[in-house]
Scaffold this motif. Sequence first.
Motif, PDB file in Angstrom:
ATOM      1  N   PRO A 179      93.576 -35.085 130.514  1.00 41.89           N
ATOM      2  CA  PRO A 179      93.539 -36.267 131.385  1.00 41.89           C
ATOM      3  C   PRO A 179      93.531 -35.896 132.867  1.00 41.89           C
ATOM      4  O   PRO A 179      93.634 -34.710 133.210  1.00 41.89           O
ATOM      5  CB  PRO A 179      94.837 -37.006 131.019  1.00 41.89           C
ATOM      6  N   ASN A 180      93.447 -36.881 133.735  1.00 46.27           N
ATOM      7  CA  ASN A 180      93.485 -36.645 135.182  1.00 46.27           C
ATOM      8  C   ASN A 180      94.764 -35.907 135.550  1.00 46.27           C
ATOM      9  O   ASN A 180      95.836 -36.220 135.035  1.00 46.27           O
ATOM     10  CB  ASN A 180      93.479 -37.978 135.951  1.00 46.27           C
TER      11      ASN A 180
ATOM     12  N   THR B   3      86.340 -31.621 130.922  1.00 46.70           N
ATOM     13  CA  THR B   3      85.985 -33.015 130.680  1.00 46.70           C
ATOM     14  C   THR B   3      87.229 -33.792 130.302  1.00 46.70           C
ATOM     15  O   THR B   3      88.221 -33.209 129.869  1.00 46.70           O
ATOM     16  CB  THR B   3      84.908 -33.136 129.569  1.00 46.70           C
ATOM     17  N   HIS B   4      87.179 -35.106 130.512  1.00 47.94           N
ATOM     18  CA  HIS B   4      88.217 -35.926 129.912  1.00 47.94           C
ATOM     19  C   HIS B   4      87.609 -36.861 128.863  1.00 47.94           C
ATOM     20  O   HIS B   4      88.268 -37.766 128.384  1.00 47.94           O
ATOM     21  CB  HIS B   4      89.057 -36.669 130.961  1.00 47.94           C
ATOM     22  N   TYR B   5      86.335 -36.623 128.509  1.00 49.04           N
ATOM     23  CA  TYR B   5      85.705 -37.397 127.435  1.00 49.04           C
ATOM     24  C   TYR B   5      85.837 -36.626 126.124  1.00 49.04           C
ATOM     25  O   TYR B   5      85.202 -35.585 125.947  1.00 49.04           O
ATOM     26  CB  TYR B   5      84.224 -37.622 127.701  1.00 49.04           C
ATOM     27  N   ILE B   6      86.627 -37.151 125.215  1.00 49.56           N
ATOM     28  CA  ILE B   6      86.842 -36.445 123.947  1.00 49.56           C
ATOM     29  C   ILE B   6      85.523 -36.265 123.177  1.00 49.56           C
ATOM     30  O   ILE B   6      85.237 -35.167 122.700  1.00 49.56           O
ATOM     31  CB  ILE B   6      87.910 -37.163 123.093  1.00 49.56           C
ATOM     32  N   PRO B   7      84.674 -37.309 123.069  1.00 50.26           N
ATOM     33  CA  PRO B   7      83.424 -37.105 122.319  1.00 50.26           C
ATOM     34  C   PRO B   7      82.535 -36.044 122.961  1.00 50.26           C
ATOM     35  O   PRO B   7      81.825 -35.319 122.269  1.00 50.26           O
ATOM     36  CB  PRO B   7      82.743 -38.482 122.369  1.00 50.26           C
TER      37      PRO B   7
ATOM     38  N   ILE C 113      87.629 -25.772 122.050  1.00 51.74           N
ATOM     39  CA  ILE C 113      88.236 -26.659 123.048  1.00 51.74           C
ATOM     40  C   ILE C 113      89.673 -26.209 123.282  1.00 51.74           C
ATOM     41  O   ILE C 113      90.393 -25.919 122.333  1.00 51.74           O
ATOM     42  CB  ILE C 113      88.290 -28.115 122.510  1.00 51.74           C
ATOM     43  N   ALA C 114      90.072 -26.186 124.554  1.00 54.39           N
ATOM     44  CA  ALA C 114      91.495 -26.065 124.873  1.00 54.39           C
ATOM     45  C   ALA C 114      91.948 -27.437 125.357  1.00 54.39           C
ATOM     46  O   ALA C 114      91.360 -27.993 126.281  1.00 54.39           O
ATOM     47  CB  ALA C 114      91.711 -25.021 125.961  1.00 54.39           C
ATOM     48  N   VAL C 115      92.960 -27.979 124.703  1.00 52.27           N
ATOM     49  CA  VAL C 115      93.506 -29.260 125.153  1.00 52.27           C
ATOM     50  C   VAL C 115      94.602 -28.955 126.162  1.00 52.27           C
ATOM     51  O   VAL C 115      95.548 -28.230 125.859  1.00 52.27           O
ATOM     52  CB  VAL C 115      94.072 -30.072 123.965  1.00 52.27           C
ATOM     53  N   ILE C 116      94.443 -29.482 127.382  1.00 51.69           N
ATOM     54  CA  ILE C 116      95.405 -29.194 128.447  1.00 51.69           C
ATOM     55  C   ILE C 116      96.050 -30.489 128.949  1.00 51.69           C
ATOM     56  O   ILE C 116      95.355 -31.467 129.225  1.00 51.69           O
ATOM     57  CB  ILE C 116      94.748 -28.377 129.595  1.00 51.69           C
ATOM     58  N   VAL C 117      97.368 -30.477 128.995  1.00 49.95           N
ATOM     59  CA  VAL C 117      98.127 -31.631 129.476  1.00 49.95           C
ATOM     60  C   VAL C 117      99.236 -31.094 130.369  1.00 49.95           C
ATOM     61  O   VAL C 117      99.950 -30.166 129.985  1.00 49.95           O
ATOM     62  CB  VAL C 117      98.741 -32.418 128.293  1.00 49.95           C
ATOM     63  N   LYS C 118      99.369 -31.691 131.548  1.00 50.51           N
ATOM     64  CA  LYS C 118     100.415 -31.293 132.511  1.00 50.51           C
ATOM     65  C   LYS C 118     100.494 -29.779 132.685  1.00 50.51           C
ATOM     66  O   LYS C 118     101.577 -29.177 132.621  1.00 50.51           O
ATOM     67  CB  LYS C 118     101.769 -31.829 132.068  1.00 50.51           C
ATOM     68  N   GLY C 119      99.345 -29.149 132.837  1.00 48.32           N
ATOM     69  CA  GLY C 119      99.311 -27.729 133.146  1.00 48.32           C
ATOM     70  C   GLY C 119      99.534 -26.791 131.976  1.00 48.32           C
ATOM     71  O   GLY C 119      99.544 -25.583 132.145  1.00 48.32           O
ATOM     72  N   ARG C 120      99.720 -27.364 130.794  1.00 48.82           N
ATOM     73  CA  ARG C 120      99.967 -26.492 129.629  1.00 48.82           C
ATOM     74  C   ARG C 120      98.902 -26.707 128.569  1.00 48.82           C
ATOM     75  O   ARG C 120      98.466 -27.829 128.321  1.00 48.82           O
ATOM     76  CB  ARG C 120     101.323 -26.808 129.001  1.00 48.82           C
TER      77      ARG C 120
ATOM     78  N   LEU D 217      94.420 -43.362 128.697  1.00 56.49           N
ATOM     79  CA  LEU D 217      94.550 -42.385 129.765  1.00 56.49           C
ATOM     80  C   LEU D 217      93.289 -41.524 129.886  1.00 56.49           C
ATOM     81  O   LEU D 217      92.922 -41.072 130.961  1.00 56.49           O
ATOM     82  CB  LEU D 217      95.746 -41.484 129.436  1.00 56.49           C
ATOM     83  N   MET D 218      92.646 -41.272 128.755  1.00 59.84           N
ATOM     84  CA  MET D 218      91.456 -40.430 128.745  1.00 59.84           C
ATOM     85  C   MET D 218      90.206 -41.237 129.074  1.00 59.84           C
ATOM     86  O   MET D 218      89.149 -40.683 129.298  1.00 59.84           O
ATOM     87  CB  MET D 218      91.284 -39.775 127.379  1.00 59.84           C
ATOM     88  N   ARG D 219      90.337 -42.551 129.044  1.00 56.72           N
ATOM     89  CA  ARG D 219      89.140 -43.365 129.289  1.00 56.72           C
ATOM     90  C   ARG D 219      89.013 -43.758 130.757  1.00 56.72           C
ATOM     91  O   ARG D 219      88.031 -44.329 131.176  1.00 56.72           O
ATOM     92  CB  ARG D 219      89.177 -44.620 128.409  1.00 56.72           C
ATOM     93  N   ILE D 220      90.074 -43.465 131.516  1.00 59.77           N
ATOM     94  CA  ILE D 220      90.022 -43.817 132.937  1.00 59.77           C
ATOM     95  C   ILE D 220      88.974 -42.938 133.607  1.00 59.77           C
ATOM     96  O   ILE D 220      89.046 -41.721 133.540  1.00 59.77           O
ATOM     97  CB  ILE D 220      91.397 -43.583 133.610  1.00 59.77           C
ATOM     98  N   ASP D 221      88.024 -43.586 134.238  1.00 61.26           N
ATOM     99  CA  ASP D 221      87.022 -42.811 134.957  1.00 61.26           C
ATOM    100  C   ASP D 221      87.466 -42.706 136.407  1.00 61.26           C
ATOM    101  O   ASP D 221      88.137 -43.575 136.927  1.00 61.26           O
ATOM    102  CB  ASP D 221      85.654 -43.492 134.863  1.00 61.26           C
TER     103      ASP D 221
END
Length: 324
Positions: free
Chosen positions: A38-39, A192-196, A205-212, A312-316
């Motif tokens: 996410p952002n 990207t923040h677009y899952i598709p 894919i590496a999923v990253i959230v809050k720096g981790r 949260l992921m759909r916010i452009d």
Amino acid sequence: MSDIIQVKELTKIYGDNLAVDHISFDVKQGEVFGFLGPNGAGKTTTIRMMVGLTQPQSGTAIIDDHDVLKDSVEVKKTIGLVPETSNLYGELTAFKNLIYQAELYEVSKKERDIRALNLLEEFGLKEHQEKPFQALSRGLKRRLTIAAALVHNPKILFLDEPTTGLDVMSARGLRMLVRDLKKKGITIFLTTHYIPEAENLCDRIAVIVKGRIRVIDTPENIKAQVKETEVLEIGLDHMPEGLKDHFPSIEGVEKILIHENRMRFHTQKVDQITPAVIQILDKRGAKIKTINTLSPTLEDAFVKITGLDLELMRIDKPMKMGPE
Ligand SMILES: Nc1ncnc2c1ncn2[C@@H]1O[C@H](COP(=O)(O)OP(=O)(O)OP(=O)(O)O)[C@@H](O)[C@H]1O
Ligand SMILES: [Mg+2]
């Protein structure tokens, strides 16, 4: 295949904000590797550290056998970078922007014109070559920015949010372009923040959230993490206020996701929860239009792994396209 990128324990702190927190990953030669988050997750900061634009507090990044901290000049020759905000010049024509980039990368005078013209052709920009960058549409601006990042024939291309802010058709065209570049053997690191989009384009894919980093794997393996889960999807004529609050009492409902007029229930007991769900919807005056049992998608896996709300992921983000 050897690992063309090796990142170990890379960390960036801004003030008291741990923007990137000891992340480690490798990228194989020829792979499309995606950072999905996410952002504010730390995607751009990670790229900036990998390409030598910002110094990490600790950790290392080896790019094609060169340590970014010790050998940033060599690293810059090996990579092309397409930042979120274009680095091209608004007043210069498409052609001149490419020539100028080629000069910066010390491409020989003889080669510059050939490369620029080839790239314009390859990227479908030939008819726009005499237009100033600022006169191009968003999709074409993005294309030209990618072309410019390739003038020196880099082995690795970094794409920061390549389709953000583009219309559906331009975004699709750009994804095709990424696939073509992969076919040519270029290693691609994209965020990207677009899952598709991550699912569509990336080998891993590496999923990253809050720096981790929460998980690194192929889209298939990430989806397999929720393989025991089934999804009951119900389409409603409208979404009554606060509807979500009425379901947690149903045994077997693990998670509820709402998007527009659709509800998705994660469960391992779809037969058991369905009558109870229908009963509650009935009581709340929500009319059921469709009802389906689905296999979990990468979005479902993402929710399970991160605990994040998909909204949260759909916010452009607001558009940043450089000179306009
Ligand atoms: N130059 C900076 N100075 C201070 N804080 C920064 C700076 N750049 C980024 N940050 C902070 O670091 C964190 C990570 O930001 P980053 O831009 O890397 O995230 P991102 O995943 O690229 O997000 P987005 O999807 O919005 O582009 C955020 O909390 C951000 O506010
Ligand atoms: Mg970013």
